[in-house]
Design a protein around this motif. Structure first.
Motif, PDB file in Angstrom:
ATOM      1  N   ALA A 112       5.861   2.947   0.789  1.00 38.74           N
ATOM      2  CA  ALA A 112       5.094   1.735   0.518  1.00 38.74           C
ATOM      3  C   ALA A 112       5.263   0.828   1.725  1.00 38.74           C
ATOM      4  O   ALA A 112       6.374   0.623   2.204  1.00 38.74           O
ATOM      5  N   VAL A 113       4.161   0.326   2.243  1.00 46.18           N
ATOM      6  CA  VAL A 113       4.175  -0.635   3.344  1.00 46.18           C
ATOM      7  C   VAL A 113       3.684  -1.949   2.753  1.00 46.18           C
ATOM      8  O   VAL A 113       2.711  -1.979   2.002  1.00 46.18           O
ATOM      9  N   VAL A 160       0.866  -1.169   0.000  1.00 46.12           N
ATOM     10  CA  VAL A 160       0.000   0.000   0.000  1.00 46.12           C
ATOM     11  C   VAL A 160       0.904   1.221   0.000  1.00 46.12           C
ATOM     12  O   VAL A 160       1.766   1.374   0.875  1.00 46.12           O
ATOM     13  N   HIS A 161       0.722   2.066  -1.012  1.00 38.78           N
ATOM     14  CA  HIS A 161       1.513   3.286  -1.154  1.00 38.78           C
ATOM     15  C   HIS A 161       0.691   4.454  -0.638  1.00 38.78           C
ATOM     16  O   HIS A 161      -0.498   4.569  -0.958  1.00 38.78           O
ATOM     17  N   ASP A 162       1.326   5.318   0.152  1.00 37.13           N
ATOM     18  CA  ASP A 162       0.651   6.526   0.608  1.00 37.13           C
ATOM     19  C   ASP A 162       1.624   7.699   0.530  1.00 37.13           C
ATOM     20  O   ASP A 162       2.826   7.496   0.375  1.00 37.13           O
ATOM     21  N   PRO A 163       1.115   8.934   0.640  1.00 39.81           N
ATOM     22  CA  PRO A 163       1.971  10.103   0.438  1.00 39.81           C
ATOM     23  C   PRO A 163       2.820  10.510   1.644  1.00 39.81           C
ATOM     24  O   PRO A 163       3.628  11.425   1.536  1.00 39.81           O
ATOM     25  N   ASP A 164       2.677   9.838   2.776  1.00 40.98           N
ATOM     26  CA  ASP A 164       3.427  10.206   3.979  1.00 40.98           C
ATOM     27  C   ASP A 164       4.746   9.439   4.017  1.00 40.98           C
ATOM     28  O   ASP A 164       4.754   8.211   4.063  1.00 40.98           O
ATOM     29  N   PRO A 165       5.900  10.142   4.044  1.00 40.38           N
ATOM     30  CA  PRO A 165       7.181   9.432   4.052  1.00 40.38           C
ATOM     31  C   PRO A 165       7.552   8.822   5.411  1.00 40.38           C
ATOM     32  O   PRO A 165       8.471   8.020   5.489  1.00 40.38           O
TER      33      PRO A 165
END
Length: 150
Positions: free
Chosen positions: A135-136, A85-90
């Motif tokens: 990405a987690v 799961v990709h998200d915009p928070d680094p």
């Protein structure tokens, strides 16, 4: 082509889907994982894959700001499956790979066990930086098919 055909192993199947940055993304992600694993002869455990995917997507929605879409990537591999799961928070996802020794989830609380589930039920998990955030991911092994009685 003359002569016998050579069998080459097929490349792993994969899906990449942008999801809304809302709670509505969770059932959509679960359905995609369920569908991806349904037609595979030797797949990973679909129930576990759905549960862990729901945890990753819910965390991305809950813990990242803004309304940029999150992205679900499902890869079917000869050894099982990998879900990202990709998200915009680094920022890294808390204690995903190394639990905090003094912090145990409260069994009476609704939150706080997602990363524990991912760490415990997957064969491996982690996170990595991406150009747009992080990405987690988790992996699940192939579940051997049950023998049918003769």
């Amino acid at each position: 082509m003359n002569g016998p055909a050579l069998h080459e192993p097929s490349a792993p199947a994969s899906w990449r889907v942008a999801l809304p940055h809302t709670a509505a993304a969770v059932p959509v992600a679960r359905a995609l994982v369920r569908s991806a694993l349904a037609d595979v002869q030797h797949a990973a455990d679909s129930d576990t894959a759905e549960l862990l995917t729901a945890e990753l997507v819910a965390n991305a929605v809950e813990h990242t700001k803004g309304d940029a879409p999150i992205e679900l990537v499902v890869e079917l591999l000869p050894t099982g499956c990998r879900v990202e799961v990709h998200d915009p928070d680094p920022a890294p996802p808390g204690n995903l790979t190394v639990p905090e020794p003094s912090v145990e989830p409260d069994p009476w609380q609704e939150h706080g066990r997602g990363l524990l589930l991912i760490r415990t039920l997957s064969s491996s998990c982690g996170h990595r930086a991406t150009e747009s955030g992080k990405a987690v991911w988790f992996r699940l092994p192939v579940v051997p098919s049950q023998r049918k009685p003769s």
